[in-house]
Design a protein around this motif. Structure first.
Motif, PDB file in Angstrom:
ATOM      1  N   TYR A  28      24.004 -13.677   0.704  1.00 22.50           N
ATOM      2  CA  TYR A  28      24.633 -14.871   1.268  1.00 22.50           C
ATOM      3  C   TYR A  28      23.641 -16.030   1.296  1.00 22.50           C
ATOM      4  CZ  TYR A  28      26.002 -18.045   5.055  1.00 22.50           C
ATOM      5  OH  TYR A  28      26.266 -19.158   5.804  1.00 22.50           O
ATOM      6  N   TYR A  29      22.420 -15.777   1.736  1.00 19.57           N
ATOM      7  CA  TYR A  29      21.416 -16.837   1.792  1.00 19.57           C
ATOM      8  C   TYR A  29      21.081 -17.358   0.391  1.00 19.57           C
ATOM      9  CZ  TYR A  29      19.988 -17.595   6.611  1.00 19.57           C
ATOM     10  OH  TYR A  29      19.957 -18.009   7.918  1.00 19.57           O
ATOM     11  N   GLU A  30      21.074 -16.488  -0.591  1.00 17.35           N
ATOM     12  CA  GLU A  30      20.788 -16.917  -1.961  1.00 17.35           C
ATOM     13  C   GLU A  30      21.898 -17.825  -2.480  1.00 17.35           C
ATOM     14  OE1 GLU A  30      18.682 -17.579  -5.156  1.00 17.35           O
ATOM     15  OE2 GLU A  30      17.924 -16.036  -3.786  1.00 17.35           O
ATOM     16  N   ARG A  31      23.152 -17.427  -2.242  1.00 22.94           N
ATOM     17  CA  ARG A  31      24.287 -18.215  -2.728  1.00 22.94           C
ATOM     18  C   ARG A  31      24.430 -19.529  -1.970  1.00 22.94           C
ATOM     19  NH1 ARG A  31      26.698 -13.217  -1.889  1.00 22.94           N
ATOM     20  NH2 ARG A  31      27.831 -14.058  -0.082  1.00 22.94           N
ATOM     21  N   ARG A  32      24.328 -19.455  -0.667  1.00 16.85           N
ATOM     22  CA  ARG A  32      24.661 -20.598   0.183  1.00 16.85           C
ATOM     23  C   ARG A  32      23.514 -21.604   0.314  1.00 16.85           C
ATOM     24  NH1 ARG A  32      25.239 -24.297   3.353  1.00 16.85           N
ATOM     25  NH2 ARG A  32      26.556 -24.318   5.213  1.00 16.85           N
ATOM     26  N   PHE A  33      22.297 -21.118   0.433  1.00 14.34           N
ATOM     27  CA  PHE A  33      21.166 -21.994   0.726  1.00 14.34           C
ATOM     28  C   PHE A  33      20.091 -22.012  -0.364  1.00 14.34           C
ATOM     29  CE2 PHE A  33      22.624 -20.280   4.921  1.00 14.34           C
ATOM     30  CZ  PHE A  33      23.166 -21.451   5.421  1.00 14.34           C
ATOM     31  N   ASN A  34      20.285 -21.180  -1.411  1.00 17.11           N
ATOM     32  CA  ASN A  34      19.254 -21.033  -2.443  1.00 17.11           C
ATOM     33  C   ASN A  34      17.933 -20.566  -1.833  1.00 17.11           C
ATOM     34  OD1 ASN A  34      18.336 -21.080  -5.129  1.00 17.11           O
ATOM     35  ND2 ASN A  34      17.549 -23.166  -4.918  1.00 17.11           N
ATOM     36  N   VAL A  35      18.047 -19.653  -0.885  1.00 19.43           N
ATOM     37  CA  VAL A  35      16.883 -19.092  -0.190  1.00 19.43           C
ATOM     38  C   VAL A  35      16.791 -17.609  -0.527  1.00 19.43           C
ATOM     39  CG1 VAL A  35      15.911 -18.491   2.070  1.00 19.43           C
ATOM     40  CG2 VAL A  35      16.907 -20.755   1.697  1.00 19.43           C
ATOM     41  N   GLY A  36      15.648 -17.181  -1.049  1.00 16.58           N
ATOM     42  CA  GLY A  36      15.430 -15.769  -1.335  1.00 16.58           C
ATOM     43  C   GLY A  36      14.876 -15.048  -0.120  1.00 16.58           C
ATOM     44  N   LEU A  37      15.437 -13.881   0.204  1.00 14.43           N
ATOM     45  CA  LEU A  37      14.990 -13.074   1.341  1.00 14.43           C
ATOM     46  C   LEU A  37      14.767 -11.640   0.889  1.00 14.43           C
ATOM     47  CD1 LEU A  37      17.515 -14.288   4.092  1.00 14.43           C
ATOM     48  CD2 LEU A  37      15.069 -14.817   4.018  1.00 14.43           C
ATOM     49  N   ASP A  38      13.739 -11.014   1.418  1.00 12.71           N
ATOM     50  CA  ASP A  38      13.497  -9.590   1.188  1.00 12.71           C
ATOM     51  C   ASP A  38      14.280  -8.815   2.245  1.00 12.71           C
ATOM     52  OD1 ASP A  38      12.597  -6.979   1.049  1.00 12.71           O
ATOM     53  OD2 ASP A  38      10.486  -7.525   0.784  1.00 12.71           O
ATOM     54  N   PRO A  39      15.310  -8.050   1.846  1.00 16.57           N
ATOM     55  CA  PRO A  39      16.122  -7.338   2.833  1.00 16.57           C
ATOM     56  C   PRO A  39      15.331  -6.340   3.667  1.00 16.57           C
ATOM     57  CG  PRO A  39      17.194  -7.358   0.684  1.00 16.57           C
ATOM     58  CD  PRO A  39      15.794  -7.839   0.473  1.00 16.57           C
ATOM     59  N   GLU A  40      14.175  -5.892   3.162  1.00 14.65           N
ATOM     60  CA  GLU A  40      13.389  -4.891   3.880  1.00 14.65           C
ATOM     61  C   GLU A  40      12.498  -5.507   4.957  1.00 14.65           C
ATOM     62  OE1 GLU A  40      13.586  -1.559   3.697  1.00 14.65           O
ATOM     63  OE2 GLU A  40      15.345  -2.017   2.459  1.00 14.65           O
ATOM     64  N   THR A  41      11.992  -6.697   4.727  1.00 21.67           N
ATOM     65  CA  THR A  41      10.999  -7.269   5.646  1.00 21.67           C
ATOM     66  C   THR A  41      11.408  -8.594   6.272  1.00 21.67           C
ATOM     67  OG1 THR A  41       9.873  -8.455   3.834  1.00 21.67           O
ATOM     68  CG2 THR A  41       9.123  -6.202   4.343  1.00 21.67           C
TER      69      THR A  41
END
Length: 412
Positions: free
Chosen positions: A81-94
């Motif tokens: 969701y963050y990648e699609r909506r905000f162009n923000v990459g997140l590591d789901p583990e950390t």
């Protein structure tokens, strides 16, 4: 033994209690009360999300303890969701953790990072947990302006220079509850630069990310370069997908803050019921038409409310985000204060609103009106408010006079 425990003594009397008591008494007498006081979505959860919940509940394996920080698929879905909506990459583990609604996450992170006597910067007025999560943890709260502009930035600079001890954390919430203020990415850039320079944590509450009425959707603070060095952001399924009672939210961002929250939660809960988490995956990864429909629903209600209140003689600004209007108390009633005005409006018009004082001392002089009833009930509320105002000498506008204002609201 003292009459009250230490942490309870730090909590003031619940401001909303008086209005809630009057509301309950009126309903007990059989009166029809239109409740615009609580931000409680009235729309049903979209069917495809409910179906996934029911399907998962039917599997006995889903009835066991879940995962405190969220099942892997849910954390991946939030990162998507963050990648699609905000162009923000997140590591789901950390960099992602599931919470039992954003309120629980805010409160537990406050406890995790606060030492007694710490100074925390919180906008005033603001949603109560923003300050009281830290107060319960033993911190001192310093109020700053709630507007996302130079006033807030100047106040932050003064707070750093004059607070002892130096502030350790800052809360921001845009679109805001209760004020409905909306921030842009330029403001967040200045905020992040300030916090990185002064080594202050930022906790951003983005629960109303998808309830907006302008052309530009509200940004995430995590979209600013370097924000993850000092910021964590809370989101929620409650308003976006009409899942308030499901109690599902998230925190995302700085790995150190996510780890602190993960550790605290590991002692306190086993996570949300697994079928709720699975259904939340279906919400985030599934069709998003329902989100646009909810946004349109609140826009229609906003337009009906603001147009009607203007016609009734109550000049209320049109909110650009959230599911609330932040309404200044009409001049003839200002001497009553927000609690007194709310009680009088309930008694004489049968409409419940939230007194601004409940959101901090700088909320005095305002009431919060929720867009939590259908347009028919809102029009009923407006007629009652118009009669109430008229009985106190406040006259509204004619249909012809209000047409330009209505067009302005519709295109804002």
């Amino acid at each position: 033994m003292t009459d009250e425990f230490h942490r309870i003594r730090r909590l003031p009397p619940y401001v909303f209690a008086e209005v809630n008591k009057a509301k309950a008494a009126a309903r007990a007498r059989g009166e029809d009360i239109i409740d615009l006081g609580m931000g409680n979505p009235d729309s049903p959860t979209p069917p495809h999300i409910v179906r996934k919940l029911v399907e998962t509940v039917a599997d006995p394996r889903s009835h066991r303890y879940s995962v405190s920080r969220g099942i892997p698929g849910l954390r991946r879905a939030l990162a998507g969701y963050y990648e699609r909506r905000f162009n923000v990459g997140l590591d789901p583990e950390t960099e992602v953790i599931a919470t039992l609604g954003s309120k629980e996450g805010l409160a537990n992170l406050s406890a995790a990072i606060t030492s007694p006597g710490d100074t925390i910067l919180v906008p005033n007025p603001s949603y109560p947990i923003h300050q009281f999560g830290f107060i319960i943890a033993g911190a001192s709260v310093r109020s700053i302006p709630a507007t996302p502009d130079e006033d807030m930035l100047r106040a932050l600079d003064r707070a750093v220079r004059h607070s002892v001890p130096k502030p350790t954390a800052l809360i921001v919430n845009f679109p805001s509850n209760p004020t409905a203020f909306v921030a842009n990415l330029d403001f967040y850039r200045e905020l992040v630069a300030f916090a990185r320079r002064e080594q202050i944590w930022i906790m951003s509450d983005l629960a109303y990310a998808e309830i907006y009425f302008g052309d530009e959707p509200p940004p995430s603070i995590l979209a600013v370069e370097g924000a993850k060095d000092i910021a964590v952001e809370f989101t929620s399924m409650s308003k976006t997908y009409s899942m308030a009672g499901w109690r599902m939210g998230f925190a995302a961002g700085n790995p150190r803050l996510i780890q602190a929250l993960t550790r605290i939660k590991s002692y306190l809960d086993y996570g949300a019921f697994t079928p709720i988490q699975v259904a939340s995956v279906a919400a985030l990864n599934g069709p998003q038409d329902c989100v646009a429909e909810v946004r349109a629903l609140y826009r229609d209600r906003r337009d009906v409310l603001i147009k009607g209140l203007h016609a009734a003689g109550w000049d209320v600004p049109a909110p650009q985000g959230s599911m609330f209007a932040w309404a200044p108390i009409p001049e003839p009633f200002q001497h009553l204060g927000s609690v007194g005005f709310s009680k009088l409006l309930l008694e004489q018009a049968g409409v419940a609103v939230a007194p601004g004082l409940g959101f901090g001392e700088y909320g005095e002089g305002f009431v919060r009106i929720g867009l939590v009833e259908n347009t028919q009930r809102l029009r009923q509320a407006i007629r009652a408010i118009k009669g109430f105002l008229s009985s106190h000498g406040i006259s509204g506008t004619s249909d012809a006079e209000q047409r330009p204002m209505a067009a302005e609201v519709a295109h804002s």
